[in-house]
Design a protein around this motif. Structure first.
Motif, short mmCIF file in Angstrom:
data_model
loop_
_atom_site.label_atom_id
_atom_site.label_comp_id
_atom_site.label_asym_id
_atom_site.label_seq_id
_atom_site.Cartn_x
_atom_site.Cartn_y
_atom_site.Cartn_z
N ASN A 139 83.84 -57.43 -46.83
CA ASN A 139 82.54 -57.01 -47.35
C ASN A 139 82.31 -55.57 -46.85
O ASN A 139 83.17 -55.01 -46.15
CB ASN A 139 81.44 -57.99 -46.93
N LYS A 175 83.84 -56.15 -51.38
CA LYS A 175 82.78 -56.91 -52.07
C LYS A 175 81.43 -56.21 -51.90
O LYS A 175 81.19 -55.56 -50.90
CB LYS A 175 82.71 -58.32 -51.48
N ASP A 186 81.87 -55.73 -57.14
CA ASP A 186 83.05 -55.80 -56.28
C ASP A 186 84.07 -54.79 -56.81
O ASP A 186 84.23 -54.65 -58.03
CB ASP A 186 83.66 -57.21 -56.30
N LYS A 236 85.16 -63.99 -59.26
CA LYS A 236 83.80 -63.43 -59.44
C LYS A 236 82.95 -64.40 -60.28
O LYS A 236 81.79 -64.65 -59.95
CB LYS A 236 83.92 -62.05 -60.11
#
Ligand SMILES: Nc1ncnc2c1ncn2[C@@H]1O[C@H](COP(=O)(O)OP(=O)(O)OP(=O)(O)O)[C@@H](O)[C@H]1O
Ligand SMILES: Cc1ncc(COP(=O)(O)O)c(N)n1
Length: 268
Positions: A139, A175, A186, A236
């Motif tokens: 992330n 992400k 993303d 996703k």
């Protein structure tokens, strides 16, 4: 019937929303046979992490060896690894067992702020695990820790993806859950091209385990022989459905709904 198989090497979340539990549910939903090597047991619920109990290096290695010797996973995911000894042992065992398509989710901090990776172990992750990763899925805060600069703009994110790619990962997904704006985007860098995957941001506090679930979906699709582009596309959609139809359980940050993607496919 020929079934694809995936192994998750991660921590156990007693609350069932993240870690090993999220990974196995995701594999199952995507019709992939799931196996596990547990690195640490956490006492955890939607309110936070109440306890962390890392396993011995021997216990972690033996689980990977047992799976490798007999069940031959088509893809492998790593999640919470907690300390440098476990990271080194996992990297070594993956290489020894000749396991391919390794998806590294560089889990560092739980939602409530509990460290799931010791600060001093980030360097070991960079040196030992990233070079054998087929895909790594940080992330934004995790990517910042790996590259050592702030990520604000899309250009920063692209530069970060390239920097992580240069550490040896074959592809990088940064992400966008921690970004702001009405869309969650993303970014995938496959070594040649930057691909963007956007969806409307869902306004919810029930996002416990989104990172694990997304990376597990990528792993499941890779296990089936899909390309990284196809795998990220499915992951996703899977996570978007899982967040959108969340279960509303627990008093804090609740889990996502791992059944949502299947239910949508059944109902169309
Ligand atoms: N509010 C949201 N609405 C839609 N999609 C989201 C939302 N939050 C996260 N996602 C998606 O979930 C996946 C995980 O993203 P995120 O950046 O939150 O990972 P993470 O930080 O590792 O997860 P966690 O916050 O659970 O630790 C990504 O595919 C992202 O696009
Ligand atoms: C055992 C374990 N592993 C990972 C996470 C992070 O979860 P995520 O980043 O997917 O929300 C967690 N909370 N617990």
């Amino acid at each position: 019937m020929r079934i694809s198989k995936a192994l998750t090497i991660a921590g156990s979340d007693s609350g069932g929303g993240a870690g090993i539990q999220a990974d196995l549910k995701t594999f199952q939903e995507l019709e992939v046979y799931g196996m596990s090597a547990i690195t640490a047991v956490t006492a955890q619920n939607t309110l936070g992490v109440q306890g962390i109990f890392p396993l011995t290096v021997e216990a972690v290695i033996d689980q990977i060896k047992s799976v490798g010797a007999d069940l031959h996973p088509n893809a492998v995911k790593t999640g919470m690894l907690f300390n440098s000894e476990i990271i080194e042992a996992v990297a070594h065992a993956i290489k020894k067992e000749k396991m391919a398509k390794v998806v590294v989710d560089p889990v560092m901090i739980a939602k409530g702020g509990s460290p799931l990776l010791l600060e001093e172990s980030v360097d070991t992750l960079k040196k030992k695990l990233i070079p054998i990763a087929f895909c790594i899925t940080p992330n934004i805060p995790e990517a910042e820790k790996l590259v050592g600069f702030k990520i604000v703009s899309l250009e920063d994110r692209k530069r970060a993806a390239k920097t992580i790619f240069d550490l040896g990962a074959k592809s990088v997904v940064i992400k966008g859950g921690h970004d702001d704006g009405n869309e969650v985007t993303d970014l995938l860098f496959d070594g040649n091209t930057y691909h963007l995957f956007s969806s409307p941001r869902i306004d919810t506090k029930h996002t416990h385990g989104t990172g694990c679930t997304f990376a597990a979906a990528v792993t499941a699709e890779l296990a089936k022989g899909k390309s990284i582009l196809e795998a990220v596309e499915t992951a996703k959609s899977f996570i978007h459905a899982a967040i959108e139809d969340s279960l509303g359980i627990g008093a804090g940050h609740g889990p996502t709904n791992h059944m949502a993607y299947r239910n949508r496919k059944v109902n169309v």
